[in-house]
Design an enzyme around this catalytic site. Structure first.
Site, PDB file in Angstrom:
ATOM      1  N   ALA A 176     -33.997 126.178  23.361  1.00  0.00           N
ATOM      2  CA  ALA A 176     -33.878 124.982  24.186  1.00  0.00           C
ATOM      3  C   ALA A 176     -35.183 124.825  24.961  1.00  0.00           C
ATOM      4  O   ALA A 176     -35.920 125.801  25.154  1.00  0.00           O
ATOM      5  CB  ALA A 176     -32.695 125.124  25.127  1.00  0.00           C
ATOM      6  N   GLY A 207     -31.558 128.881  21.711  1.00  0.00           N
ATOM      7  CA  GLY A 207     -30.766 127.805  21.117  1.00  0.00           C
ATOM      8  C   GLY A 207     -31.008 127.629  19.625  1.00  0.00           C
ATOM      9  O   GLY A 207     -30.127 127.160  18.892  1.00  0.00           O
ATOM     10  N   GLU A 262     -28.902 130.145  18.057  1.00  0.00           N
ATOM     11  CA  GLU A 262     -27.514 129.679  18.209  1.00  0.00           C
ATOM     12  C   GLU A 262     -27.177 128.617  17.158  1.00  0.00           C
ATOM     13  O   GLU A 262     -26.078 128.597  16.607  1.00  0.00           O
ATOM     14  CB  GLU A 262     -27.305 129.117  19.612  1.00  0.00           C
ATOM     15  CG  GLU A 262     -27.426 130.182  20.700  1.00  0.00           C
ATOM     16  CD  GLU A 262     -27.132 129.611  22.064  1.00  0.00           C
ATOM     17  OE1 GLU A 262     -25.977 129.667  22.493  1.00  0.00           O
ATOM     18  OE2 GLU A 262     -28.074 129.094  22.716  1.00  0.00           O
ATOM     19  N   GLU A 278     -32.500 134.706  26.485  1.00  0.00           N
ATOM     20  CA  GLU A 278     -32.040 133.999  27.686  1.00  0.00           C
ATOM     21  C   GLU A 278     -32.026 134.881  28.934  1.00  0.00           C
ATOM     22  O   GLU A 278     -32.385 134.437  30.018  1.00  0.00           O
ATOM     23  CB  GLU A 278     -30.638 133.409  27.457  1.00  0.00           C
ATOM     24  CG  GLU A 278     -30.638 132.119  26.639  1.00  0.00           C
ATOM     25  CD  GLU A 278     -30.638 132.337  25.139  1.00  0.00           C
ATOM     26  OE1 GLU A 278     -30.834 133.502  24.696  1.00  0.00           O
ATOM     27  OE2 GLU A 278     -30.449 131.362  24.389  1.00  0.00           O
TER      28      GLU A 278
END
Ligand code: DAK
Length: 257
Positions: free
Chosen positions: A62, A107, A110, A130
């Site tokens: 992200a 992300g 993910e 993260e």
């Protein structure tokens, strides 16, 4: 669509996340474009391949520059947008192959886990960094990783944020196969065509059947994970780490507050 390309090769659809100057990092616009690409899928698309533009990165996570200044409400809204989108990918009727062509971080990792099948290039790198940024994965990764690599390895990756190269990813079942970067898309296409040649109703039924157990609890668990994620945005450690990334320096030592 500025940040996503949708192409077709027969009844195989290929979606490319296309923001190479930021290593395909996910911001609101990229997520919106990805949703638009999914909207354009049709029943004749019997298999979908998702990959990243350029030779260096699948998706480097992200967008930290955006997340840095988010408050808890904004973070949860952004997380929910990505989480719902990834859930949509996971529950698409056709099989989805992630062709991981480089960094699959945060992300990006993910998203790969929300796909049915992962194959990778030799230069692929997987990590959930993260916790080094004062947050936890917010797009469902905490719920999916243990199902992919087992609880012990999942926790090691989540707690340490360490990087895993393609060969290790193969040995722990995270990816099905590793190819030279130049042949990754060709191999993804071969696998997708093989799937697409099979009876579509049977393939869709097989996907639904395998996912039955996953689907039973996942939505409620994702909601709880989202709240845990949001709480990280009220910490000094998150501000410290993300500001440091954007300023291209190491964060100050974490203070547990
Ligand atoms: N965000 C924004 N920009 C990024 C980025 C990212 N994740 N990754 C790379 N970039 C940008 C860099 O800032 C740089 O931009 P310019 O300076 O050229 O303008 C450009 O891409 C090229 O990157 P580098 O210069 O750093 O390239 P290197 O080869 O030196 O290094 C790298 C590549 C991938 C090792 C490095 O860029 C890196 O460490 N990137 C960050 C990786 C990372 O930590 N990703 C995880 C992000 S956290 C949630 C929603 C989502 C998430 C969590 C919760 N909710 C809201 C519930 C997910 C979180 C994450 O994904």
């Amino acid at each position: 669509m500025q940040y996503t390309r949708l192409e077709r090769n027969g009844n195989v659809a290929i979606v490319t996340i296309d923001r190479p100057d930021a290593l395909n990092a996910l911001n609101d616009a990229v997520l919106d474009d990805l949703a638009t690409a999914l909207d354009a899928l049709e029943q004749k698309d019997r298999c979908l391949i998702i990959t990243g533009a350029g030779s260096k990165s699948f998706i480097a996570g992200a967008d930290i520059a955006v997340m840095k200044d988010q408050n808890k409400l904004e973070a949860v809204a952004f997380g929910k947008k990505g989480s719902d989108l990834f859930r949509r990918i996971e529950t698409l009727p056709m099989p989805v192959i992630a062709a991981v062509n480089g960094y699959a971080l945060g992300g990006g990792f993910e998203l790969a886990m929300a796909c049915d099948i992962r194959i990778a290039s030799e230069n692929a790198v997987f990590a959930l960094p993260e916790v080094t940024l004062g947050i936890i994965p917010g797009f469902g990764g905490t719920q999916r990783i243990a199902k992919v690599v087992g609880a012990s390895m999942a926790k090691e990756m989540l707690f340490s944020g360490r990087r895993m190269k393609a060969d290790e990813a193969k040995s722990c079942g995270l990816v099905n196969a590793v190819y030279e970067p130049e042949t990754l898309m060709e191999e993804a296409g071969k696998l997708a065509s093989r799937i697409a040649a099979n009876a579509p109703i049977a393939v869709r039924a097989a996907k639904t059947a395998v996912n039955l157990r996953t689907d039973a609890d996942l939505d409620a668990d994702l909601e709880v994970a989202m709240q845990l994620y949001g709480s990280c945005y009220e910490t000094a450690d998150q501000k410290n780490a993300m500001t440091a990334f954007v300023e291209k320096r190491k964060p100050e030592p974490f203070e547990d507050r």
